[in-house]
Write a protein that holds these residues in place. Structure first.
Motif, PDB file in Angstrom:
ATOM      1  N   GLU A 111      57.481  88.543   2.946  1.00  0.00           N
ATOM      2  CA  GLU A 111      57.177  87.461   4.030  1.00  0.00           C
ATOM      3  C   GLU A 111      57.660  86.090   3.304  1.00  0.00           C
ATOM      4  N   THR A 112      57.880  85.334   4.356  1.00  0.00           N
ATOM      5  CA  THR A 112      58.542  83.863   3.961  1.00  0.00           C
ATOM      6  C   THR A 112      57.475  82.979   4.378  1.00  0.00           C
ATOM      7  N   ALA A 113      57.234  81.829   3.758  1.00  0.00           N
ATOM      8  CA  ALA A 113      56.137  80.626   4.249  1.00  0.00           C
ATOM      9  C   ALA A 113      56.904  79.752   5.271  1.00  0.00           C
ATOM     10  N   THR A 114      58.498  79.780   5.429  1.00  0.00           N
ATOM     11  CA  THR A 114      59.063  78.970   6.222  1.00  0.00           C
ATOM     12  C   THR A 114      60.228  79.622   6.606  1.00  0.00           C
ATOM     13  N   GLY A 115      61.040  78.962   7.340  1.00  0.00           N
ATOM     14  CA  GLY A 115      62.181  79.331   7.859  1.00  0.00           C
ATOM     15  C   GLY A 115      63.261  79.474   6.805  1.00  0.00           C
ATOM     16  N   HIS A 116      62.849  79.040   5.557  1.00  0.00           N
ATOM     17  CA  HIS A 116      64.160  78.994   4.640  1.00  0.00           C
ATOM     18  C   HIS A 116      64.028  80.307   4.126  1.00  0.00           C
ATOM     19  N   PRO A 117      65.109  81.063   3.431  1.00  0.00           N
ATOM     20  CA  PRO A 117      65.033  82.552   3.094  1.00  0.00           C
ATOM     21  C   PRO A 117      64.562  82.496   1.623  1.00  0.00           C
ATOM     22  N   HIS A 118      64.586  81.317   1.039  1.00  0.00           N
ATOM     23  CA  HIS A 118      64.125  81.158  -0.347  1.00  0.00           C
ATOM     24  C   HIS A 118      62.394  80.882  -0.488  1.00  0.00           C
ATOM     25  N   SER A 119      61.813  81.099   0.586  1.00  0.00           N
ATOM     26  CA  SER A 119      60.623  80.614   0.759  1.00  0.00           C
ATOM     27  C   SER A 119      59.713  81.979   0.594  1.00  0.00           C
ATOM     28  N   ALA A 120      59.997  82.832  -0.085  1.00  0.00           N
ATOM     29  CA  ALA A 120      59.096  84.229  -0.535  1.00  0.00           C
ATOM     30  C   ALA A 120      57.668  83.805  -0.581  1.00  0.00           C
ATOM     31  N   CYS A 121      56.588  84.384   0.067  1.00  0.00           N
ATOM     32  CA  CYS A 121      55.171  84.038  -0.129  1.00  0.00           C
ATOM     33  C   CYS A 121      54.466  85.452  -0.290  1.00  0.00           C
TER      34      CYS A 121
ATOM     35  N   TYR B 150      54.357  75.601   3.980  1.00  0.00           N
ATOM     36  CA  TYR B 150      54.273  76.776   4.987  1.00  0.00           C
ATOM     37  C   TYR B 150      54.613  76.200   6.120  1.00  0.00           C
ATOM     38  N   TRP B 151      55.148  76.872   7.118  1.00  0.00           N
ATOM     39  CA  TRP B 151      55.427  76.573   8.419  1.00  0.00           C
ATOM     40  C   TRP B 151      54.202  77.404   9.295  1.00  0.00           C
ATOM     41  N   TYR B 152      53.662  76.561  10.377  1.00  0.00           N
ATOM     42  CA  TYR B 152      52.660  77.264  11.267  1.00  0.00           C
ATOM     43  C   TYR B 152      53.230  78.352  11.887  1.00  0.00           C
ATOM     44  N   ARG B 153      54.375  78.591  12.431  1.00  0.00           N
ATOM     45  CA  ARG B 153      54.611  79.764  13.009  1.00  0.00           C
ATOM     46  C   ARG B 153      54.867  80.925  12.153  1.00  0.00           C
ATOM     47  N   ASN B 154      55.132  80.679  10.893  1.00  0.00           N
ATOM     48  CA  ASN B 154      55.318  81.790   9.836  1.00  0.00           C
ATOM     49  C   ASN B 154      53.695  82.356   9.543  1.00  0.00           C
ATOM     50  N   VAL B 155      52.912  81.413   9.355  1.00  0.00           N
ATOM     51  CA  VAL B 155      51.469  81.657   9.065  1.00  0.00           C
ATOM     52  C   VAL B 155      50.782  82.375  10.268  1.00  0.00           C
ATOM     53  N   MET B 156      51.313  82.118  11.331  1.00  0.00           N
ATOM     54  CA  MET B 156      51.000  83.117  12.745  1.00  0.00           C
ATOM     55  C   MET B 156      51.292  84.525  12.564  1.00  0.00           C
ATOM     56  N   VAL B 157      52.440  84.478  12.141  1.00  0.00           N
ATOM     57  CA  VAL B 157      52.888  85.865  12.084  1.00  0.00           C
ATOM     58  C   VAL B 157      52.222  86.850  11.117  1.00  0.00           C
ATOM     59  N   HIS B 158      52.089  86.112   9.792  1.00  0.00           N
ATOM     60  CA  HIS B 158      51.742  86.922   8.604  1.00  0.00           C
ATOM     61  C   HIS B 158      50.384  86.646   8.172  1.00  0.00           C
ATOM     62  N   GLY B 159      49.725  85.708   8.557  1.00  0.00           N
ATOM     63  CA  GLY B 159      48.408  85.040   8.265  1.00  0.00           C
ATOM     64  C   GLY B 159      48.142  84.667   6.603  1.00  0.00           C
ATOM     65  N   ILE B 160      49.277  84.672   5.907  1.00  0.00           N
ATOM     66  CA  ILE B 160      49.125  84.102   4.645  1.00  0.00           C
ATOM     67  C   ILE B 160      49.257  82.427   4.878  1.00  0.00           C
ATOM     68  N   LYS B 161      48.136  81.950   4.050  1.00  0.00           N
ATOM     69  CA  LYS B 161      47.765  80.536   4.127  1.00  0.00           C
ATOM     70  C   LYS B 161      48.105  79.608   2.789  1.00  0.00           C
ATOM     71  N   PRO B 162      48.607  78.515   2.785  1.00  0.00           N
ATOM     72  CA  PRO B 162      48.746  77.921   1.539  1.00  0.00           C
ATOM     73  C   PRO B 162      47.638  78.130   0.559  1.00  0.00           C
ATOM     74  N   VAL B 163      46.308  77.876   0.873  1.00  0.00           N
ATOM     75  CA  VAL B 163      45.375  78.085  -0.055  1.00  0.00           C
ATOM     76  C   VAL B 163      45.401  79.359  -0.541  1.00  0.00           C
ATOM     77  N   GLU B 164      45.825  80.545  -0.227  1.00  0.00           N
ATOM     78  CA  GLU B 164      46.044  81.532  -0.851  1.00  0.00           C
ATOM     79  C   GLU B 164      47.180  81.728  -1.856  1.00  0.00           C
ATOM     80  N   THR B 165      48.010  81.035  -1.790  1.00  0.00           N
ATOM     81  CA  THR B 165      49.121  81.058  -2.873  1.00  0.00           C
ATOM     82  C   THR B 165      49.071  79.891  -3.691  1.00  0.00           C
ATOM     83  N   LEU B 166      48.191  78.933  -3.642  1.00  0.00           N
ATOM     84  CA  LEU B 166      48.040  77.597  -4.351  1.00  0.00           C
ATOM     85  C   LEU B 166      48.120  77.934  -5.875  1.00  0.00           C
ATOM     86  N   ASP B 167      47.359  78.784  -6.262  1.00  0.00           N
ATOM     87  CA  ASP B 167      47.133  79.115  -7.733  1.00  0.00           C
ATOM     88  C   ASP B 167      47.995  80.771  -8.076  1.00  0.00           C
TER      89      ASP B 167
END
Length: 170
Positions: free
Chosen positions: A9-19, A46-63
């Protein structure tokens, strides 16, 4: 039949943004190991549309660790393996571009080339649509779509089913 199914799953439209990544190891036609982790993407952006797809939010990956910190664990599961993904071009690109972003060398994984693609396999069987959700539903495979481990597990089951290794409800 031995292979490894993978899903990113990616955080943005950039392919190097694996989350997130899910990796399922299959040995002799049996799932023997599953691995899942969240990954802190670059700048935890994160991009909003990516969060809407997979539900992973920045707070979940911050640490969470970044990809380069997780790479030893990922590498041991991928090294020298035959890889399978449902949209292999996407997942291969994410792996390659994320590795490049962190100064890691894709060739060091010594992966079988090309990867297998269950989307292409099922499209060739006449499935319309041939997306992971539709293929899973049609074959009675449980799926929590866009959760990386669930997607990787469904991909592994579709690949086994295609090869006649397992029988699922049709």
């Amino acid at each position: 039949m031995n292979f490894t199914a993978i899903d990113f799953e990616t955080a943005t439209g950039h392919p190097h943004s694996a989350c997130a990544v899910g990796i399922v190891t299959v040995e002799d036609g049996v799932i023997t190991e599953e691995y899942y982790t969240l990954i802190q993407p670059p700048n935890n952006e994160y991009w909003y549309r990516n969060v809407m797809v997979h539900g992973i939010k920045p707070v979940e990956t911050l640490d969470m660790p970044t990809f380069d910190d997780l790479f030893p664990e990922i590498r041991k599961r991928l090294y020298g393996k035959k890889l399978v993904a449902h949209n292999e071009a996407f997942d291969r690109n994410v792996l390659m571009k994320t590795m490049r972003y962190y100064g890691l060398y894709y060739d060091e994984l010594e992966l079988a080339d090309p990867w297998e693609c269950t989307c292409k396999i099922y499209r060739a069987k006449g499935y319309k649509p041939a997306n992971l959700k539709a293929c899973s539903q049609r074959n009675g495979i449980e799926l929590n779509h866009h959760e990386a481990l669930s997607d990787a597990r469904a991909c592994a089951q579709l690949y086994l089913l295609h090869d006649g290794q397992i029988k699922l409800r049709m």
